[in-house]
Design an enzyme around this catalytic site. Structure first.
Site, short mmCIF file in Angstrom:
data_model
loop_
_atom_site.label_atom_id
_atom_site.label_comp_id
_atom_site.label_asym_id
_atom_site.label_seq_id
_atom_site.Cartn_x
_atom_site.Cartn_y
_atom_site.Cartn_z
N GLY A 15 0.83 -1.21 0.00
CA GLY A 15 0.00 0.00 0.00
C GLY A 15 0.86 1.25 0.00
N ARG A 76 0.87 -4.97 -5.63
CA ARG A 76 1.03 -6.22 -4.89
C ARG A 76 1.29 -7.28 -5.95
NH1 ARG A 76 -3.01 -3.62 -1.35
NH2 ARG A 76 -1.86 -3.09 0.53
N ASP A 107 5.79 -4.94 6.03
CA ASP A 107 6.33 -6.27 6.38
C ASP A 107 6.36 -7.24 5.21
OD1 ASP A 107 7.14 -6.17 8.94
OD2 ASP A 107 5.25 -6.87 9.81
N THR A 129 4.35 2.70 5.50
CA THR A 129 2.95 2.27 5.60
C THR A 129 2.24 3.20 6.57
OG1 THR A 129 1.45 0.60 6.52
CG2 THR A 129 3.72 0.49 7.27
N ASP A 131 -0.06 2.41 8.48
CA ASP A 131 -0.56 1.67 9.65
C ASP A 131 0.35 1.72 10.87
OD1 ASP A 131 -2.69 0.96 8.11
OD2 ASP A 131 -2.06 -1.12 7.78
N ASP A 133 2.60 -0.32 11.56
CA ASP A 133 2.64 -1.68 12.12
C ASP A 133 3.92 -2.44 11.76
OD1 ASP A 133 2.07 -1.94 9.44
OD2 ASP A 133 0.51 -3.44 9.70
N ARG A 175 -6.27 -2.63 9.41
CA ARG A 175 -6.90 -3.96 9.45
C ARG A 175 -6.48 -4.71 10.71
NH1 ARG A 175 -7.08 -5.50 3.52
NH2 ARG A 175 -4.85 -5.17 3.66
P1 ADP Z 1 3.15 -4.50 2.80
O1 ADP Z 1 4.52 -4.51 2.24
O2 ADP Z 1 2.58 -3.13 2.92
O3 ADP Z 1 3.03 -5.34 4.07
P2 ADP Z 1 1.88 -6.65 1.30
O4 ADP Z 1 1.77 -7.59 2.46
O5 ADP Z 1 0.72 -6.56 0.37
O6 ADP Z 1 2.18 -5.16 1.72
O7 ADP Z 1 3.18 -7.10 0.49
C1 ADP Z 1 3.60 -6.38 -0.65
C2 ADP Z 1 4.23 -7.33 -1.62
O8 ADP Z 1 5.40 -7.92 -1.03
C3 ADP Z 1 3.37 -8.53 -2.03
O9 ADP Z 1 2.45 -8.21 -3.07
C4 ADP Z 1 4.42 -9.48 -2.54
O10 ADP Z 1 4.87 -9.13 -3.83
C5 ADP Z 1 5.56 -9.24 -1.54
N1 ADP Z 1 5.46 -10.21 -0.45
C6 ADP Z 1 4.56 -10.24 0.56
N2 ADP Z 1 4.76 -11.30 1.37
C7 ADP Z 1 5.80 -12.00 0.83
C8 ADP Z 1 6.47 -13.21 1.18
N3 ADP Z 1 6.12 -13.94 2.25
N4 ADP Z 1 7.50 -13.59 0.39
C9 ADP Z 1 7.88 -12.88 -0.68
N5 ADP Z 1 7.27 -11.72 -1.07
C10 ADP Z 1 6.24 -11.29 -0.33
O1 F6P Z 2 -1.60 -1.25 4.91
C1 F6P Z 2 -2.14 -0.02 4.59
C2 F6P Z 2 -3.64 -0.15 4.33
O2 F6P Z 2 -4.11 1.13 3.96
C3 F6P Z 2 -4.45 -0.72 5.49
O3 F6P Z 2 -4.72 0.22 6.50
C4 F6P Z 2 -5.68 -1.18 4.76
O4 F6P Z 2 -6.30 -2.20 5.48
C5 F6P Z 2 -5.13 -1.68 3.46
O5 F6P Z 2 -3.88 -1.03 3.25
C6 F6P Z 2 -6.02 -1.43 2.27
O6 F6P Z 2 -5.44 -2.00 1.16
P1 F6P Z 2 -5.91 -1.75 -0.35
O7 F6P Z 2 -5.09 -0.63 -0.88
O8 F6P Z 2 -5.61 -3.03 -1.03
O9 F6P Z 2 -7.36 -1.42 -0.34
#
Ligand code: ADP
Ligand code: F6P
Length: 324
Positions: A15, A76, A107, A129, A131, A133, A175
């Site tokens: 995000g 993503r 993360d 982010t 959040d 978090d 979330r």
């Molecule tokens: P954030 O980085 O904000 O936590 P996401 O959890 O959506 O957001 O992760 C962003 C991108 O990072 C995912 O779309 C994917 O490409 C990559 N990613 C997430 N989790 C993993 C994982 N366990 N191993 C490898 N790549 C990951």
């Molecule tokens: O992680 C940032 C965040 O804005 C969260 O607060 C929310 O739950 C989520 O991303 C929304 O994701 P999307 O952009 O896929 O709607």
């Protein structure tokens, strides 16, 4: 001896968050000032796999420090969660001549960076982010701007809530994390703030408080609910049915993810982006840059991903005592 980093790749992932641009700008300008090349990768790991890249120069990051969103776009990428996708990503880095990668995201994005690190591509993570978090950091890029946006919106809602003697239930983002909700709840004088980290009791935490304050003359109410707790509309319906107070729900949604970054987000992003490149320049790899006691620090990426942080629930006590 660690290999010398001559070319850095930079991407934003997951995000978006206000201040990501300031971080990209800092990475690019610090790297160039140390004689390194910078390859911008568009749309996170998707762009890495598809080769959506371009060489960045000093002017590639002009006029972006005050802009929300991310000039590198974000996405993503499901494929990157697979071993095959990760191997392809590492091969693309080698093919593009990227010696090390800076990943700005949350993360999930850092898990992707960790996979690349295990495949021999040095990585540095920068927490971006709204959040807040990321366990290893007290503060993440975008958090301050998102909270200020939410406060501005709730202030506007308060006007109309007061005129009509109503209850406004406002859903903010988060979330799994209640950082935004908790701080916005205090800053807007919410009668109740619901966060995912602490189960709530409708009677005790909302209805009794509303009824008590009604007796002292209060006629309008703000309830803040983090999205991970439940839907604002369901809660508004329940409050109206149980108290007879006309109630409305507002979901702030993605408005919280946009807008010009606050001073705090710009400065933190600039410091983090700078530090990410300094680490690479010193041959210190596979770290996550973080804020601790207002200092920029860094942690091994595996350690960073195994850390936990708990929300300061004394803030709930503050809110419950004062917002009455
Ligand atoms: P954030 O980085 O904000 O936590 P996401 O959890 O959506 O957001 O992760 C962003 C991108 O990072 C995912 O779309 C994917 O490409 C990559 N990613 C997430 N989790 C993993 C994982 N366990 N191993 C490898 N790549 C990951
Ligand atoms: O992680 C940032 C965040 O804005 C969260 O607060 C929310 O739950 C989520 O991303 C929304 O994701 P999307 O952009 O896929 O709607």
């Amino acid at each position: 001896m660690a290999k010398e980093v001559k070319t850095i790749g930079v991407l934003t992932s997951g995000g978006d968050a206000p201040g990501m641009n300031a971080a990209v700008r800092a990475v690019v300008r610090t790297a160039l000032s140390h004689g390194m090349r910078v390859i911008g990768i568009e749309r996170g790991y998707n762009g890495l796999l598809n080769g959506e890249t371009y060489e960045m120069n000093l002017r590639s990051v002009s006029e972006i420090i005050h802009r929300g969103g991310t000039v590198l776009y974000t996405a993503r990428c499901l494929e990157f969660k697979t071993e095959e996708g990760q191997k392809k990503g590492a091969e693309m880095c080698k093919k593009l001549g990227i010696d090390a990668l800076v990943v700005i995201g949350g993360d999930g994005s850092f898990r992707g960076a960790k996979a690349l690190a295990n495949l021999g591509i040095p990585c540095i993570g920068i927490p971006g982010t709204i959040d807040n978090d990321i366990a290893c950091s007290e503060y993440t890029i975008g958090y301050d701007t998102a909270m200020n946006t939410a406060v501005e919106m709730v202030d506007k809602l308060r006007d109309t809530t007061q005129s009509h003697d109503r209850c406004s239930v406002v859903e903010v983002m988060g979330r799994n994390a209640g950082y935004i909700a908790l701080n916005v709840g205090i800053a807007t004088g919410a009668i109740a703030t619901l966060i995912p980290e602490r189960p709530y009791d409708l009677e005790r935490d909302i209805l009794d408080r509303m009824q008590f304050t009604q007796k002292t003359g209060k006629k309008h109410f703000i309830v803040i609910v983090a999205e991970g707790v439940g839907h604002a509309q369901d809660l508004a319906n329940e409050i109206q049915a149980r108290t007879g107070i006309d109630s409305r729900a507002t979901v702030l949604g993605h408005v919280q993810r946009g807008g010009s970054p606050s001073l705090r987000d710009r400065v933190t992003a600039s410091r983090m982006g700078y530090q990410a490149v300094i680490l690479l320049e010193k041959g210190i790899f596979n770290r996550v840059v973080a804020v601790s006691a207002d200092k920029i620090v860094d942690y091994d990426i595996n350690v960073a991903l195994s850390m936990h942080k708990s929300i300061d629930t004394t803030l709930l006590d503050v809110a419950e005592t004062i917002s009455i």
